[in-house]
Design a protein around this motif. Structure first.
Motif, PDB file in Angstrom:
ATOM      1  N   SER A 132       5.808   8.640   8.027  1.00  0.00           N
ATOM      2  CA  SER A 132       6.879   9.176   7.186  1.00  0.00           C
ATOM      3  C   SER A 132       6.482   9.189   5.717  1.00  0.00           C
ATOM      4  CB  SER A 132       8.148   8.345   7.373  1.00  0.00           C
ATOM      5  OG  SER A 132       7.928   6.990   6.993  1.00  0.00           O
ATOM      6  N   THR A 133       5.766   8.161   5.258  1.00  0.00           N
ATOM      7  CA  THR A 133       5.345   8.127   3.855  1.00  0.00           C
ATOM      8  C   THR A 133       4.364   9.255   3.548  1.00  0.00           C
ATOM      9  OG1 THR A 133       5.636   5.720   3.787  1.00  0.00           O
ATOM     10  CG2 THR A 133       4.284   6.714   2.064  1.00  0.00           C
ATOM     11  N   ALA A 168      11.879   3.715  -1.795  1.00  0.00           N
ATOM     12  CA  ALA A 168      11.288   2.380  -1.839  1.00  0.00           C
ATOM     13  C   ALA A 168      11.997   1.433  -0.885  1.00  0.00           C
ATOM     14  CB  ALA A 168      11.341   1.839  -3.271  1.00  0.00           C
ATOM     15  N   ILE A 169      13.316   1.526  -0.828  1.00  0.00           N
ATOM     16  CA  ILE A 169      14.072   0.676   0.099  1.00  0.00           C
ATOM     17  C   ILE A 169      13.733   1.016   1.543  1.00  0.00           C
ATOM     18  CG2 ILE A 169      16.400   0.117   0.904  1.00  0.00           C
ATOM     19  CD1 ILE A 169      17.365   0.499  -1.962  1.00  0.00           C
ATOM     20  N   SER A 170      13.618   2.317   1.849  1.00  0.00           N
ATOM     21  CA  SER A 170      13.309   2.718   3.226  1.00  0.00           C
ATOM     22  C   SER A 170      11.926   2.240   3.652  1.00  0.00           C
ATOM     23  CB  SER A 170      13.411   4.240   3.357  1.00  0.00           C
ATOM     24  OG  SER A 170      12.412   4.884   2.580  1.00  0.00           O
ATOM     25  N   PHE A 195       3.747   2.488  12.560  1.00  0.00           N
ATOM     26  CA  PHE A 195       3.381   3.898  12.717  1.00  0.00           C
ATOM     27  C   PHE A 195       4.383   4.815  12.016  1.00  0.00           C
ATOM     28  CE2 PHE A 195       3.653   7.895  15.134  1.00  0.00           C
ATOM     29  CZ  PHE A 195       2.359   8.367  14.941  1.00  0.00           C
ATOM     30  N   ILE A 196       5.674   4.541  12.191  1.00  0.00           N
ATOM     31  CA  ILE A 196       6.704   5.381  11.575  1.00  0.00           C
ATOM     32  C   ILE A 196       6.636   5.291  10.052  1.00  0.00           C
ATOM     33  CG2 ILE A 196       9.197   5.742  11.344  1.00  0.00           C
ATOM     34  CD1 ILE A 196       9.527   4.798  14.191  1.00  0.00           C
ATOM     35  N   SER A 197       6.407   4.088   9.533  1.00  0.00           N
ATOM     36  CA  SER A 197       6.368   3.924   8.081  1.00  0.00           C
ATOM     37  C   SER A 197       5.191   4.683   7.465  1.00  0.00           C
ATOM     38  CB  SER A 197       6.286   2.439   7.725  1.00  0.00           C
ATOM     39  OG  SER A 197       5.119   1.851   8.280  1.00  0.00           O
ATOM     40  N   ILE A 198       4.020   4.611   8.105  1.00  0.00           N
ATOM     41  CA  ILE A 198       2.845   5.314   7.574  1.00  0.00           C
ATOM     42  C   ILE A 198       3.025   6.825   7.690  1.00  0.00           C
ATOM     43  CG2 ILE A 198       0.371   5.714   7.894  1.00  0.00           C
ATOM     44  CD1 ILE A 198       0.106   2.854   8.842  1.00  0.00           C
ATOM     45  N   VAL A 252       0.837  -1.210   0.000  1.00  0.00           N
ATOM     46  CA  VAL A 252       0.000   0.000   0.000  1.00  0.00           C
ATOM     47  C   VAL A 252       0.869   1.257   0.000  1.00  0.00           C
ATOM     48  CG1 VAL A 252      -1.695   1.324   1.304  1.00  0.00           C
ATOM     49  CG2 VAL A 252      -1.944  -1.152   1.092  1.00  0.00           C
ATOM     50  N   LEU A 253       1.892   1.292   0.846  1.00  0.00           N
ATOM     51  CA  LEU A 253       2.748   2.474   0.926  1.00  0.00           C
ATOM     52  C   LEU A 253       3.574   2.661  -0.345  1.00  0.00           C
ATOM     53  CD1 LEU A 253       4.010   2.309   4.626  1.00  0.00           C
ATOM     54  CD2 LEU A 253       2.131   3.636   3.665  1.00  0.00           C
ATOM     55  N   SER A 254       4.022   1.567  -0.937  1.00  0.00           N
ATOM     56  CA  SER A 254       4.777   1.691  -2.190  1.00  0.00           C
ATOM     57  C   SER A 254       3.872   2.149  -3.328  1.00  0.00           C
ATOM     58  CB  SER A 254       5.443   0.363  -2.542  1.00  0.00           C
ATOM     59  OG  SER A 254       4.485  -0.680  -2.669  1.00  0.00           O
ATOM     60  N   LEU A 255       2.600   1.748  -3.307  1.00  0.00           N
ATOM     61  CA  LEU A 255       1.641   2.258  -4.289  1.00  0.00           C
ATOM     62  C   LEU A 255       1.477   3.765  -4.149  1.00  0.00           C
ATOM     63  CD1 LEU A 255      -1.329  -0.268  -4.560  1.00  0.00           C
ATOM     64  CD2 LEU A 255       0.283   0.391  -6.341  1.00  0.00           C
TER      65      LEU A 255
END
Length: 225
Positions: free
Chosen positions: A127-128, A109-111, A122-125, A34-37
């Motif tokens: 930060s994206t 994308a790697i991060s 939580f951090i990934s959502i 989802v985040l990469s999309l």
């Protein structure tokens, strides 16, 4: 002293002995997708090159998923993590990246894969979302203007030099990139910024007697000085 060493060894081994549950794997893979999309949507929306490469955009999603899988794998086994580091250290990527932003999005994308694979939901959502909003804001403020950069290629007879130069001087800003003269024919490549209304000047160039060919191609380069 021996008890302290045993305690350290036990805690260190426990960090790499946790098993992966199906829920964690499914959550990490789904969140990464989802985040990469979302990242690819930002990449497509802010892309300023000549031709959009759908294969590269799909590769960004795959890169995030693979990175997430690798991080989940090496987080459960110390020996496997050391072997993975050794295996990846011998890999060499020699594919040339033409656009600087492509390299940035590859790192993004790697991060995403790293954060999702490590379970930092939580951090990934956050930060994206933050990076997407801030990048689009910067892009539309500083990178989008009313005019675009084009490479204008002219081929004309040398006798019509004065008429061609007079028409070229009507453009607000331009830079001569190359000039080739063969016999009585001159080929001129000019970098310039054009808006929709400026294309009338190109039509005037084509109507000049002695002009054999006029072509304008979208050109991605640094800002004209």
């Amino acid at each position: 002293m021996s008890k302290l060493i045993e305690t350290i060894q036990e805690n260190f081994s426990n960090e790499f002995s946790a098993s992966l549950s199906v829920e964690r794997i499914a959550t990490a893979v789904l969140l990464t997708f989802v985040l990469s999309l979302a990242m690819v949507f930002v990449y497509r929306l802010t892309y300023s090159g000549v031709s959009f490469n759908k294969g590269f955009a799909a590769g960004l999603i795959l890169l995030s998923l693979i990175t997430s899988t690798i991080i989940m794998t090496i987080s459960t086994n110390l020996v496997l993590s050391l072997g993975m580091v050794g295996a990846l250290s011998i890999v060499r990527f020699r594919t040339a990246v033409k656009e600087p932003n492509d390299t940035i999005f590859m790192f993004w994308a790697i991060s995403i894969g790293l954060m999702c694979g490590a379970g930092l939901v939580f951090i990934s959502i956050l930060s994206t979302v933050a990076i997407s909003v801030l990048y689009m804001l910067v892009h539309f403020i500083y990178c989008r203007t009313g005019s675009s950069t084009y490479l204008l290629v002219l081929r004309y007879e040398a006798a019509t030099k004065e008429a061609v130069e007079a028409c070229i001087n009507t453009f607000p800003k331009f830079k001569i990139r190359s000039k080739t003269a063969v016999d009585d024919c001159v080929e001129l490549a000019i970098e310039l910024k054009l808006s929709k209304n400026d294309f009338n000047s190109i039509e005037r160039l084509r109507e000049i007697d002695g002009v054999r060919n006029v072509s304008a191609v979208a050109f991605n380069a640094t800002t004209l000085l």
